[in-house]
Design a protein around this motif. Structure first.
Motif, PDB file in Angstrom:
ATOM      1  N   PHE A  23       1.004  -1.158  -0.037  1.00 18.53           N
ATOM      2  CA  PHE A  23       0.059   0.135  -0.235  1.00 18.53           C
ATOM      3  C   PHE A  23       0.856   1.274   0.111  1.00 18.53           C
ATOM      4  N   PHE A  24       1.900   1.292   0.837  1.00 20.24           N
ATOM      5  CA  PHE A  24       2.551   2.334   0.972  1.00 20.24           C
ATOM      6  C   PHE A  24       3.644   2.507  -0.044  1.00 20.24           C
ATOM      7  N   VAL A  25       4.167   1.583  -0.486  1.00 15.79           N
ATOM      8  CA  VAL A  25       5.186   1.671  -1.599  1.00 15.79           C
ATOM      9  C   VAL A  25       4.498   2.038  -3.043  1.00 15.79           C
ATOM     10  N   LEU A  26       3.161   1.586  -3.189  1.00 18.13           N
ATOM     11  CA  LEU A  26       2.441   2.011  -4.352  1.00 18.13           C
ATOM     12  C   LEU A  26       2.320   3.595  -4.260  1.00 18.13           C
ATOM     13  N   LEU A  27       1.962   4.030  -3.133  1.00 22.99           N
ATOM     14  CA  LEU A  27       1.463   5.485  -3.050  1.00 22.99           C
ATOM     15  C   LEU A  27       2.879   6.290  -3.227  1.00 22.99           C
ATOM     16  N   GLU A  28       3.990   5.779  -2.673  1.00 29.91           N
ATOM     17  CA  GLU A  28       5.319   6.429  -2.768  1.00 29.91           C
ATOM     18  C   GLU A  28       5.799   6.558  -4.269  1.00 29.91           C
ATOM     19  N   THR A  29       5.633   5.427  -5.044  1.00 33.51           N
ATOM     20  CA  THR A  29       5.874   5.171  -6.293  1.00 33.51           C
ATOM     21  C   THR A  29       5.240   6.046  -7.179  1.00 33.51           C
ATOM     22  N   ALA A  30       3.793   6.241  -6.879  1.00 33.24           N
ATOM     23  CA  ALA A  30       2.960   7.224  -7.757  1.00 33.24           C
ATOM     24  C   ALA A  30       3.386   8.492  -7.617  1.00 33.24           C
ATOM     25  N   ILE A  32       6.244  10.072  -6.294  1.00 32.60           N
ATOM     26  CA  ILE A  32       7.594  10.463  -6.653  1.00 32.60           C
ATOM     27  C   ILE A  32       7.900   9.973  -8.279  1.00 32.60           C
ATOM     28  N   LYS A  33       7.607   8.822  -8.798  1.00 36.47           N
ATOM     29  CA  LYS A  33       8.043   8.430  -9.955  1.00 36.47           C
ATOM     30  C   LYS A  33       6.828   8.499 -10.946  1.00 36.47           C
ATOM     31  N   GLY A  34       5.639   8.703 -10.672  1.00 39.27           N
ATOM     32  CA  GLY A  34       4.664   9.111 -11.821  1.00 39.27           C
ATOM     33  C   GLY A  34       3.801   7.773 -11.910  1.00 39.27           C
ATOM     34  N   VAL A  35       2.665   7.993 -12.656  1.00 33.12           N
ATOM     35  CA  VAL A  35       1.434   7.021 -12.804  1.00 33.12           C
ATOM     36  C   VAL A  35       2.070   5.801 -13.482  1.00 33.12           C
ATOM     37  N   LYS A  36       2.728   5.972 -14.685  1.00 32.51           N
ATOM     38  CA  LYS A  36       3.084   4.800 -15.280  1.00 32.51           C
ATOM     39  C   LYS A  36       3.997   3.850 -14.649  1.00 32.51           C
ATOM     40  N   ALA A  37       4.984   4.419 -13.677  1.00 33.88           N
ATOM     41  CA  ALA A  37       5.821   3.477 -12.824  1.00 33.88           C
ATOM     42  C   ALA A  37       4.828   2.781 -11.859  1.00 33.88           C
ATOM     43  N   ALA A  38       3.972   3.767 -11.172  1.00 33.61           N
ATOM     44  CA  ALA A  38       3.190   2.879 -10.314  1.00 33.61           C
ATOM     45  C   ALA A  38       2.350   1.964 -10.664  1.00 33.61           C
ATOM     46  N   ILE A  39       1.796   2.394 -12.060  1.00 32.16           N
ATOM     47  CA  ILE A  39       1.005   1.126 -12.883  1.00 32.16           C
ATOM     48  C   ILE A  39       1.781  -0.162 -12.784  1.00 32.16           C
ATOM     49  N   ASN A 101      15.158  16.309 -11.942  1.00 33.84           N
ATOM     50  CA  ASN A 101      15.014  15.475 -13.235  1.00 33.84           C
ATOM     51  C   ASN A 101      15.006  13.790 -12.802  1.00 33.84           C
ATOM     52  N   ARG A 102      15.354  13.651 -11.469  1.00 35.01           N
ATOM     53  CA  ARG A 102      15.282  12.157 -11.214  1.00 35.01           C
ATOM     54  C   ARG A 102      14.080  11.455 -11.205  1.00 35.01           C
ATOM     55  N   LEU A 103      12.990  12.724 -10.921  1.00 34.23           N
ATOM     56  CA  LEU A 103      11.691  12.117 -10.721  1.00 34.23           C
ATOM     57  C   LEU A 103      11.093  11.374 -11.910  1.00 34.23           C
ATOM     58  N   LYS A 104      11.770  11.711 -13.005  1.00 31.08           N
ATOM     59  CA  LYS A 104      11.197  10.964 -14.450  1.00 31.08           C
ATOM     60  C   LYS A 104      11.715   9.840 -14.434  1.00 31.08           C
ATOM     61  N   VAL A 105      10.678   8.803 -14.723  1.00 32.99           N
ATOM     62  CA  VAL A 105      11.261   7.533 -14.825  1.00 32.99           C
ATOM     63  C   VAL A 105      11.553   6.908 -16.269  1.00 32.99           C
ATOM     64  N   LYS A 172      -0.597  11.072  -7.276  1.00 31.63           N
ATOM     65  CA  LYS A 172       0.258  11.486  -8.230  1.00 31.63           C
ATOM     66  C   LYS A 172       0.173  13.220  -8.183  1.00 31.63           C
ATOM     67  N   GLN A 173      -0.986  13.681  -7.600  1.00 27.62           N
ATOM     68  CA  GLN A 173      -1.300  15.045  -7.515  1.00 27.62           C
ATOM     69  C   GLN A 173      -0.216  15.728  -6.551  1.00 27.62           C
ATOM     70  N   LEU A 174       0.377  14.985  -5.627  1.00 24.62           N
ATOM     71  CA  LEU A 174       1.224  15.309  -4.395  1.00 24.62           C
ATOM     72  C   LEU A 174       2.615  15.628  -5.199  1.00 24.62           C
ATOM     73  N   LYS A 175       3.063  15.248  -6.201  1.00 21.11           N
ATOM     74  CA  LYS A 175       4.269  15.535  -6.941  1.00 21.11           C
ATOM     75  C   LYS A 175       4.731  16.854  -7.020  1.00 21.11           C
ATOM     76  N   ARG A 176       3.647  17.645  -7.304  1.00 18.75           N
ATOM     77  CA  ARG A 176       3.920  19.164  -7.378  1.00 18.75           C
ATOM     78  C   ARG A 176       4.534  19.783  -5.969  1.00 18.75           C
ATOM     79  N   LYS A 177       4.035  19.224  -4.939  1.00 19.09           N
ATOM     80  CA  LYS A 177       4.482  19.884  -3.646  1.00 19.09           C
ATOM     81  C   LYS A 177       5.592  18.898  -3.181  1.00 19.09           C
ATOM     82  N   LEU A 178       6.129  17.946  -3.823  1.00 21.13           N
ATOM     83  CA  LEU A 178       7.375  17.451  -3.341  1.00 21.13           C
ATOM     84  C   LEU A 178       8.829  18.103  -3.598  1.00 21.13           C
TER      85      LEU A 178
END
Length: 227
Positions: A23-30, A32-39, A101-105, A172-178
């Motif tokens: 649960f937590f790794v999925l949210l963290e991946t989404a 920080i790394k984006g939707v495609k990475a989380a999927i 730039n590392r946030l891009k997978v 993923k919406q949290l990425k803007r605030k990270l």
């Protein structure tokens, strides 16, 4: 058939909100790394669940008895989670980690995320025990009909995945605030959660055998329902 679908929908939704390492790794991946990475990660998790369901269906009662006699499997899986959590918690950020730039997978990372999701779910023996118990409970209500079981678990997994997609989009919406500092704190929190989950799983391995007897637990629940 409609009743089977109606029963499977709330179960799939419930599974998507079970609190655990995935649960937590999925949210963290989404986040920080984006939707495609989380999927990609989530598809690995789903595959592990499908494998567990298949194993549970084919060898349910025999495997359940064997698992009750092998609490060491809990200890093994728990220790892996503890080690992984410690690595995540203690790892210090490098200069590259502070680069936005590392946030891009990259595309070649999706497969590793898929494998990561599969392994993180697969090492959790508690997930297999859950599916075993569920099949033992649900099977008779579906007349142990393979088609009805396939439909029930297919809908369950489908709703589970669809709910995960909603979680991914929201996270993923949290990425803007990270910021790099917040990302570092999130990773440390994630490491702590993984350590905690690993300790809990390890403790299960040291519990008396009767505490791990899922079949007795199910019989107790059914007895209480009759009362």
């Amino acid at each position: 058939m409609l009743q089977d679908i109606q029963a499977a929908i709330p179960l799939g939704f419930f599974l998507a909100f079970l609190i655990g390492p995935v649960f937590f790794v999925l949210l963290e991946t989404a986040a920080i790394k984006g939707v495609k990475a989380a999927i990609s990660f989530d598809l690995g998790v789903i595959l592990a669940d499908i494998v567990f369901i298949a194993i549970a269906y084919l060898t349910s009662f025999q495997l359940l008895e064997n698992l009750s006699n092998q609490p060491g499997l809990y200890v093994f899986g728990g220790m892996i989670l503890v080690v992984y959590g410690l690595i995540t918690y203690l790892k210090k950020p490098s200069r590259e980690a502070l680069d936005p730039n590392r946030l891009k997978v990259k595309k070649n990372n999706y497969l590793s995320l898929f494998v990561k999701g599969f392994l993180l779910n697969f090492i959790n023996i508690g997930v297999l025990v859950f599916w075993l118990g569920l099949i033992i409970i649900v099977g008779p209500t579906l007349d142990n009909d393979p088609n009805r079981l396939f439909l029930f678990f297919g809908v369950t997994i489908g709703v589970y995945f669809a709910t995960d997609l909603l979680k991914i989009i929201l996270a993923k919406q949290l990425k803007r605030k990270l910021t790099p500092r917040r990302i570092f704190k999130i990773k440390k929190l994630l490491g702590f959660i993984l350590i905690l989950c690993g300790i809990i799983m390890t403790v299960k391995g040291f519990l008396p055998k009767d505490k791990l007897d899922i079949q007795k637990g199910i019989e107790k629940i059914n007895t209480e329902r009759i009362k």
